[in-house]
Scaffold this motif. Sequence first.
Motif, mmCIF file in Angstrom:
data_model
loop_
_atom_site.group_PDB
_atom_site.id
_atom_site.type_symbol
_atom_site.label_atom_id
_atom_site.label_comp_id
_atom_site.label_asym_id
_atom_site.label_seq_id
_atom_site.Cartn_x
_atom_site.Cartn_y
_atom_site.Cartn_z
ATOM 1 N N GLU A 146 -11.491 -17.654 -5.977
ATOM 2 C CA GLU A 146 -11.369 -16.209 -5.769
ATOM 3 C C GLU A 146 -10.734 -15.534 -6.974
ATOM 4 O OE1 GLU A 146 -9.308 -12.966 -2.709
ATOM 5 O OE2 GLU A 146 -9.034 -15.133 -2.391
ATOM 6 N N GLN B 283 -8.554 -0.662 -5.580
ATOM 7 C CA GLN B 283 -9.203 -0.145 -4.387
ATOM 8 C C GLN B 283 -8.817 -0.898 -3.118
ATOM 9 O OE1 GLN B 283 -13.380 -0.187 -5.321
ATOM 10 N NE2 GLN B 283 -13.180 1.400 -6.889
ATOM 11 N N GLY B 284 -7.956 -1.891 -3.246
ATOM 12 C CA GLY B 284 -7.454 -2.572 -2.059
ATOM 13 C C GLY B 284 -8.418 -3.537 -1.414
ATOM 14 N N ARG B 285 -9.481 -3.919 -2.144
ATOM 15 C CA ARG B 285 -10.413 -4.898 -1.557
ATOM 16 C C ARG B 285 -9.787 -6.288 -1.498
ATOM 17 N NH1 ARG B 285 -14.568 -1.874 -4.512
ATOM 18 N NH2 ARG B 285 -14.263 -3.269 -6.278
ATOM 19 N N SER B 286 -8.771 -6.511 -2.294
ATOM 20 C CA SER B 286 -8.017 -7.763 -2.256
ATOM 21 C C SER B 286 -6.538 -7.410 -2.163
ATOM 22 C CB SER B 286 -8.285 -8.596 -3.516
ATOM 23 O OG SER B 286 -7.847 -7.897 -4.682
ATOM 24 N N GLU B 287 -5.703 -8.417 -1.932
ATOM 25 C CA GLU B 287 -4.269 -8.179 -1.907
ATOM 26 C C GLU B 287 -3.777 -7.789 -3.297
ATOM 27 O OE1 GLU B 287 -2.333 -8.169 0.705
ATOM 28 O OE2 GLU B 287 -3.909 -8.789 2.101
ATOM 29 N N THR C 295 -3.065 -10.740 -5.440
ATOM 30 C CA THR C 295 -4.270 -11.349 -6.009
ATOM 31 C C THR C 295 -4.727 -10.580 -7.241
ATOM 32 O OG1 THR C 295 -4.979 -12.127 -3.835
ATOM 33 C CG2 THR C 295 -6.667 -11.990 -5.541
ATOM 34 N N TRP C 296 -4.709 -9.271 -7.156
ATOM 35 C CA TRP C 296 -5.108 -8.417 -8.287
ATOM 36 C C TRP C 296 -4.188 -8.654 -9.487
ATOM 37 C CZ3 TRP C 296 -3.206 -3.287 -10.041
ATOM 38 C CH2 TRP C 296 -4.096 -2.646 -10.905
ATOM 39 N N ARG D 55 -7.150 2.579 -10.074
ATOM 40 C CA ARG D 55 -8.421 1.880 -9.919
ATOM 41 C C ARG D 55 -8.361 0.788 -8.857
ATOM 42 N NH1 ARG D 55 -10.236 0.788 -16.239
ATOM 43 N NH2 ARG D 55 -9.974 2.955 -16.994
ATOM 44 N N GLN E 66 0.823 -1.209 0.000
ATOM 45 C CA GLN E 66 0.000 0.000 0.000
ATOM 46 C C GLN E 66 0.858 1.261 0.000
ATOM 47 O OE1 GLN E 66 -3.154 0.285 -0.512
ATOM 48 N NE2 GLN E 66 -3.622 -1.906 -0.496
#
Length: 209
Positions: free
Chosen positions: A170, A75-79, A82-83, A73, A17
């Motif tokens: 996932e 948004q940090g909802r996943s690692e 993973t993205w 874009r 992050q």
Amino acid sequence: MATFRVNPISESAPSDQELIARTLGGDGSAFGILVERFQRKIYRVAYAIVRDDIEADTITQDTFIQAYTHLARFQGRSELETWLTRITINRSRDWLRRRKFVSIFTNHDESDDRQYVIEPIDDSPDAERQLIAHQLRAAITRAERTLSSQQKIIFRLRHYENHSLEEIAELLGLRSGTVRAHLFRAIHKVRKELAEWVTVREGTPDEAL
């Protein structure tokens, strides 16, 4: 003497992050750290799916280019990993669609055995073992060609990257039960082809091998 803006760096390794924030703030070197952090993992995923080192390298580069372009874009909802992996899978899926009949065990250089761990462990003469390994690769190639694009991706992520069913679900945006069903069908097809190969081989006289 030229002066340069230097962003403060924490004593420990910066988090994903933190590096994302620094990148979005104009620190180009921060994204380079992210690339170094994840490029081997992303390459392994791409290679596990496309089974081509050049294409895997291209997909890896494309993944990071796309990630950099669309980083705002995220948004940090996943690692972040993973993205990035999802991007890689999508790019690899596009490649599979273009190369519908690509085989995960195709080897154009017979002297290069780095891709393979398939070789009988027994006391047979080297020449016979090599022939058996070659025949086995051909059988697996035929089996792989019966898989749908979705089955190929799931099969490879499970058996070459050792992802769990939940992780694959996932990554692909599917339910675990759907992933399990695709994997079951893929394994069934591969086993059926290999069983036929074993039956044919066992019925072949030794002198014909």
